[in-house]
Write an enzyme that holds these catalytic residues in place. Structure first.
Site, PDB file in Angstrom:
ATOM      1  CD  GLU A  80      -8.476  10.473  62.865  1.00 20.65           C
ATOM      2  OE1 GLU A  80      -9.552  10.601  63.220  1.00 20.65           O
ATOM      3  OE2 GLU A  80      -7.350   9.587  63.119  1.00 20.65           O
ATOM      4  CE1 TYR A  87      -2.389  13.713  67.306  1.00 20.67           C
ATOM      5  CE2 TYR A  87      -2.123  14.816  70.104  1.00 20.67           C
ATOM      6  CZ  TYR A  87      -1.877  15.054  68.396  1.00 20.67           C
ATOM      7  OH  TYR A  87      -1.854  16.193  67.551  1.00 20.67           O
ATOM      8  CB  VAL A  88       1.693  10.734  69.865  1.00 22.29           C
ATOM      9  CG1 VAL A  88       3.176  10.838  70.391  1.00 22.29           C
ATOM     10  CG2 VAL A  88       1.460   8.335  70.811  1.00 22.29           C
ATOM     11  CE1 TYR A 108      -1.044   1.667  64.917  1.00 24.12           C
ATOM     12  CE2 TYR A 108      -2.638   2.487  63.128  1.00 24.12           C
ATOM     13  CZ  TYR A 108      -2.386   2.961  64.343  1.00 24.12           C
ATOM     14  OH  TYR A 108      -2.977   3.940  65.017  1.00 24.12           O
TER      15      TYR A 108
END
Length: 166
Positions: free
Chosen positions: A24, A88-89, A133
């Site tokens: 990020e 998170y992956v 999403y």
């Protein structure tokens, strides 16, 4: 496989928080420590909860992702909800269904507990996540803007507080 986090997962959760912060573009902002995370997740009064995604079929399944969440409350519905703080992956495990499985497990928590909202934020430049999403039916709340008060501004406002009994 999705499972609830245990105290032994704290180091790997903290490592993945750092990986997420780097993704990020804010690695320097990730300042949480293992003791803080352990207290928040497993102390006498947990403030947050975590789920761990593990790769299926591995003898010693290593965590490949996590979801950290907490309960919120809607005055409009009169019920609690889930606020997803972090999902998170790890890059090598993406595309394997772990993110969707984590979200499905959180949706199941909502339904089982009678919560009516499951919410989270996403950076506006994160098109892969936004697309993901949307693919599961999540809708952006475009009319809402997130505000944050931190640092000097937070301390300045706090100094003006007049709370009875404090």
């Amino acid at each position: 496989m999705i499972r609830e986090a245990t105290p032994g997962d704290v180091p790997v959760i903290l490592a993945m928080i750092g990986e997420l912060a780097t993704y990020e573009r804010a690695a320097e902002a990730a300042q949480a420590t293992e003791p803080q995370l352990r207290e928040a997740l497993f102390g006498d009064h947990p403030a947050a909860f975590a789920l761990i995604a593990e790769a299926d079929g591995e003898a010693a399944a290593a965590p490949v992702g996590f979801a950290l969440w907490f309960r919120n409350f809607s005055t409009w519905t009169g019920t609690h909800g889930v606020y997803l703080e972090d999902l998170y992956v790890r890059p090598e495990a993406r595309g394997g269904g772990h993110g969707k499985a984590l979200l499905a497990a959180l949706a199941e928590i909502c339904v089982a507990r009678g919560y009516q909202r499951f919410e989270w934020s996403v950076l506006d430049w994160n098109e892969p996540s936004i697309g993901f999403y949307r693919s599961i039916g999540a809708q952006p709340m475009d009319e809402w803007t997130v505000f944050r008060l931190t640092g000097d501004a937070l301390h300045h406002l706090a100094a003006t507080a007049r709370v009875n009994g404090a």
